[in-house]
Enzyme design. Sequence first.
Site, short mmCIF file in Angstrom:
data_model
loop_
_atom_site.label_atom_id
_atom_site.label_comp_id
_atom_site.label_asym_id
_atom_site.label_seq_id
_atom_site.Cartn_x
_atom_site.Cartn_y
_atom_site.Cartn_z
CE LYS A 1 -20.32 -28.06 8.67
NZ LYS A 1 -21.25 -29.20 8.74
CE1 TYR B 1 -20.26 -25.74 5.92
CE2 TYR B 1 -17.86 -25.70 6.03
CZ TYR B 1 -19.04 -26.39 5.82
OH TYR B 1 -19.00 -27.74 5.52
#
Length: 248
Positions: free
Chosen positions: A160, A156
């Site tokens: 990002k 994740y």
Amino acid sequence: MGLLEGKVALITGAARGIGKAIALKFASEGADVAFTDLVINEAAEETIREIEAFGHKVKGYASNAADFEQSHDVVSQIVADFGRIDILVNNAGITKDGLMLRMTEAQWDAVINVNLKSAFNFIHAVIPVMARQRGGSIINMSSVVGVSGNPGQCNYSASKAGMIGLAKSIAKEMGPRGIRANCIAPGFIISDMTKALPDEVRENWVKTIPLRRGGTPEDVANVAVFLGSDLSSYVSGQVIHCCGAMNC
């Protein structure tokens, strides 16, 4: 007159959560709204009804944001239906958390594809539209963990962080065409996911935030309105943290 009067916004993954809050806020500021989600189910239909209450055009499109061809097809359909696209919000995202030692290739690929590749897909599809219009605003929904990292979220966090690099590069490439690209990096945002955490975990998390509260989807939506509007006409290639000074 609203800050987004006359603009058409495309928001991915907007049937619920932060994406829905952005869609509603955009409509309240005068924008027509096109949004995508994997399926147009009852939650998506409810979002449509709420946006219609503002008196603006809205349409939901079933599309897998991680699929290159589907993303291009849906952008073409939106241009046919709405005539233009002024704002793109890359909000589609998932989590599949786990420590690196236990993370599977499938967990890594799924998060990178849905979070990062989807942003590439939609930017790639929307850039020619915005270039013809000689202007547009692209907003990537990043995260504070894309800047600081987070144990158990290497996939994740990487996705990002990649969205930040993508936005900064697009800002430099497309600036001469009047196209801006920025990121929003939310911190601890109150959502269905965070509400499911034990009370003790949420309370301890809030203690690490100088403003002493979690953010709301509406807090993030307010930043998106700024970046989508002409108020930010000289803001490009930036990351705006919406985190209560949690990660400043």
